[in-house]
Design an enzyme around this catalytic site. Sequence first.
Site, PDB file in Angstrom:
ATOM      1  N   LYS A  66     -54.231  23.326 -85.181  1.00  0.00           N
ATOM      2  CA  LYS A  66     -53.145  22.386 -84.899  1.00  0.00           C
ATOM      3  C   LYS A  66     -53.721  20.990 -84.669  1.00  0.00           C
ATOM      4  O   LYS A  66     -54.756  20.839 -83.999  1.00  0.00           O
ATOM      5  CB  LYS A  66     -52.362  22.873 -83.681  1.00  0.00           C
ATOM      6  CG  LYS A  66     -51.088  22.084 -83.373  1.00  0.00           C
ATOM      7  CD  LYS A  66     -50.366  22.711 -82.197  1.00  0.00           C
ATOM      8  CE  LYS A  66     -49.098  21.973 -81.834  1.00  0.00           C
ATOM      9  NZ  LYS A  66     -48.392  22.602 -80.689  1.00  0.00           N
ATOM     10  N   SER A 141     -43.694  23.563 -81.352  1.00  0.00           N
ATOM     11  CA  SER A 141     -44.265  22.473 -82.129  1.00  0.00           C
ATOM     12  C   SER A 141     -45.406  22.913 -83.047  1.00  0.00           C
ATOM     13  O   SER A 141     -45.879  22.140 -83.878  1.00  0.00           O
ATOM     14  CB  SER A 141     -44.784  21.389 -81.176  1.00  0.00           C
ATOM     15  OG  SER A 141     -45.836  21.885 -80.353  1.00  0.00           O
ATOM     16  N   SER A 165     -44.379  26.654 -77.644  1.00  0.00           N
ATOM     17  CA  SER A 165     -44.729  26.063 -78.935  1.00  0.00           C
ATOM     18  C   SER A 165     -45.637  26.911 -79.806  1.00  0.00           C
ATOM     19  O   SER A 165     -45.876  26.558 -80.958  1.00  0.00           O
ATOM     20  CB  SER A 165     -45.372  24.686 -78.728  1.00  0.00           C
ATOM     21  OG  SER A 165     -44.412  23.750 -78.315  1.00  0.00           O
TER      22      SER A 165
END
Length: 471
Positions: A66, A141, A165
């Site tokens: 990420k 996210s 997330s």
Amino acid sequence: MLAHEIRARVARGEVSPREVAQAYLERVRRLDPGLGAFLSLNGRLLEEAEALDPSLPLAGLLVAVKDNIATQGLPTTAGSRLLEGFLPPYEATAVARLKALGALVLGKTNLDEFGMGSSTEHSVFFPTKNPFDPSRVPGGSSGGSAAAVAADLAPLALGSDTGGSVRQPAAFCGVYGLKPTYGRVSRYGLLAYASSLDQIGPLARSVRDLALLLDAVAGPDPRDATSLDQPPRFGEALEAPLRPLRLGVVREGLSGNSRGVERALEEALGVFQGLGFAVREVSWPALLQALAAYYILAPAEASANLARYDGTLYGYRAEGEELWRMVEATRARLGLEVKRRILVGTFVLSSGYYEAYYGRAQAFRRRLKAEARALFQEVDLLLLPTTPHPAFPLGSRPDPLAMYREDLYTVGASLAGLPALSFPAGFEEGLPLGLQLLAPWGEDEGLLRAALAFEEATDRAFLKAPLGEAL
């Protein structure tokens, strides 16, 4: 192919790390333009794979990371124009540990800006699409990481979980996603959103792959004062016999689930009962109010953490010689959702409102933790949905409050610091559904052992999106 299978084939000499890297790189270049899982790829991947010692424990494994986790020499943007082009001079502990064992960073994945969102539509670059249906979101996210794993663009991925997330996109994309106990994985190198909640967590297509990744990244870290002195034993735990467990089902007040989610919950209960689990309904009253407390506490911490982005230290700096005008112009590049949360956080921390909002939310957090501790005197694990429905269409949540409600079932574990695992539990109209297991503080290994029992008792493991056909 699953990560632990790739590792075994490399160890036997059946395939080289370079061949694995080449295959995944070609697949990403062919399919990701229609998906948008990656923001950048490792331009030195093949060279690094060629130079790799194949005897290393994780040699040949590729990990999608990420883009709010620092990677030395690779861009780390947090999905924001404010950090566009930023190359960290240091490596996150989790990434450094993976690389030391022979794993390679395939690339950096898309996310809601600074981790603030539940759909990956708040990335300033482009939205990521759900590999099961490109007209829908992958969740957020960590949507880029979840989509990459679901589409088999990467065998493993790292995300970050502040209020859900990792777990919510894992549910929407039909993969496994774990928020570890707060402190099990070092936060060093994770760009801060809400420091008392943030946790790096793994995403994978099998429980054994999760364990493989966690054994590499978890454990104490002198660079993170909040890390726990608790060595990882995930692979070892999966080989232990499954002991009789008490499973508590949280239903109270959790209405509004889709029919598919309710059906998946009932079917999962039948599987767990067949495995010898003692199932009972339990009450966790504070869970229903956790969302309100979360959206006071997380923005408050965000307002303090993001104050560092003022153009004077790193990242983008606007033109101008007058300091405050330069700072104002620099921060104007932040996206709307990030600005909204900073403003909310600044307000609840301001004089005259601190006790009315922030102080009460902190008191509620202590109550939530106390209720969770009491619950785990009665049961060993908790089961509830990860989300109340499958992935929703792109652009269908313009109201920020509607988007915040997507975190309804995930923020409780975050506020309490508990380990929580989202696992694939079925489909609704072709879209994946996820359920969530929670364990007592520090008992992450037991959580994976229970999930493995479910995986082996069902046909819901090893899902892979029909990406070629969908896109």
